[in-house]
Design an enzyme around this catalytic site. Structure first.
Site, short mmCIF file in Angstrom:
data_model
loop_
_atom_site.label_atom_id
_atom_site.label_comp_id
_atom_site.label_asym_id
_atom_site.label_seq_id
_atom_site.Cartn_x
_atom_site.Cartn_y
_atom_site.Cartn_z
N CYS A 79 0.72 -1.39 -0.02
CA CYS A 79 -0.02 -0.03 -0.10
C CYS A 79 0.92 1.15 0.01
O CYS A 79 1.65 1.64 0.81
CB CYS A 79 -0.87 0.08 1.29
SG CYS A 79 -1.79 1.69 1.34
N TYR A 95 -4.99 4.82 -10.71
CA TYR A 95 -6.18 4.46 -10.57
C TYR A 95 -7.47 4.91 -11.32
O TYR A 95 -8.12 4.20 -11.72
CB TYR A 95 -6.47 4.58 -9.08
CG TYR A 95 -5.45 4.16 -8.17
CD1 TYR A 95 -5.41 2.54 -7.96
CD2 TYR A 95 -4.62 4.78 -7.58
CE1 TYR A 95 -4.51 2.23 -6.97
CE2 TYR A 95 -3.52 4.28 -6.70
CZ TYR A 95 -3.78 2.96 -6.04
OH TYR A 95 -2.72 2.40 -5.35
#
Length: 322
Positions: free
Chosen positions: A62, A191
């Protein structure tokens, strides 16, 4: 007593992570981060900076939690704020603790959801990392990743290295402006490009991301760090995206024929930071290619995009930016 570990991630039994936790209806909608307590040196935010009180739940895969781990390393806080890692894989149950990354050393949780439920019983939202946990109250202080790294970098000077000033007052306006630009056009853009619902949206995000990389490359031609000679929060926020670009973000979103290694100054800058233990120790490059198989939950297959293979460059090559 044996550590509490979750069983293997099992998508067939528990589904992909996302439905019911994330809004995947159209494109990529950044989830809410509702726990927003602040740690301050004087305790005015409700959580005073104290050694041994706080724990950071993080993940090697992450980028948002990696930033906080880097700050802990840069500030010399490893013995002040403890860190543990969730497993790289998750299913519909969210992040879990497994043997690969070790147990939860604070609460013995098998799933990170237990930390959320301890803070808000039946919590229905996104189970994100990083999570900053307060041992004293037995609850989450914050899962709002921008605030966590700022607080770690400013509130613990009495216990860490006060000479490391990642968010100095005289640069805060410039750091904030640059952080907003980097977040919108670099951190979040892969994203958005991956999940774009139309070809036009994809091309727009592609142009924004590649244009921003070119802009930052030019910016770094005449300075060592983004703000000059001082390493700041802005560098910490940009770097995880650069570290992931060739191995994950570009293969996932298919936005550029030009790898990170094709940007002379940006690539040297990225290696310069990686040479620091705080950045290197918070990074597991080998874990990144496996994320591609799990990225299918957000990638819109109806959009035409470049086919880009993951590539591992030589991060240990001399950077020449001393």
């Amino acid at each position: 007593m044996s550590p509490a570990y979750a069983g293997p991630a099992d998508v067939a039994a528990h589904g992909e992570y996302g439905p019911g936790r994330l809004d995947l209806s159209a494109g990529w909608n950044r989830p809410r981060y509702p726990f927003q307590g602040r740690i301050t040196a004087d305790g005015s935010g409700g959580f005073p900076a104290e050694p041994g009180r706080y724990h950071l739940y993080a993940s090697y895969v992450c980028p948002w939690s990696q930033r906080s781990v880097i700050v802990i390393g840069l500030k010399g806080l490893r013995d002040v704020v403890s860190v543990s890692y969730v497993d790289d894989e998750r299913d519909g149950r969210g992040w879990a603790f497994r043997e690969r990354r070790g147990p939860d050393p604070v609460n013995g949780f098998a799933f990170l959801q237990e930390a959320y439920d301890a803070t808000e019983p039946g919590y229905p939202g996104h189970l994100s990392v990083p999570v900053l946990w307060d041992r004293e109250t037995g609850r989450i202080v914050s899962n709002d990743f921008p605030d966590i790294s700022l607080d770690l970098g400013t509130a613990f000077d009495a216990y860490g290295d006060p000479s490391v000033r990642l968010y100095p007052e005289h640069l805060r306006a410039e750091i904030d402006e640059l952080n907003a630009y980097v977040y919108e056009n670099v951190n979040n853009a892969p994203y958005q490009a991956a999940a774009a619902v139309t070809q036009e949206d994809f091309e727009s995000w592609r142009d924004r991301l590649t244009g921003a990389l070119e802009t930052l490359d030019r910016r770094l031609a005449g300075r060592r760090y983004l703000l000059g000679d001082e390493l700041t929060e802005a560098d910490v926020r940009l770097w995880p995206t650069l570290a992931r670009f060739d191995l994950f973000y570009n293969p996932m979103s298919g936005v550029s024929e030009r790898p990170l290694t094709g940007y002379e100054h940006l690539w040297a800058y990225a290696r310069d930071l990686y040479a620091r233990p705080a950045f290197r120790d918070a990074t597991d490059l080998a874990a990144l290619p496996a994320l591609l198989a799990r990225a299918r939950a957000i990638v819109n297959a109806d959009v035409r995009r470049l086919k880009v293979e993951p590539r591992l460059a030589d991060w240990d090559a001399p950077h020449g930016r001393g």
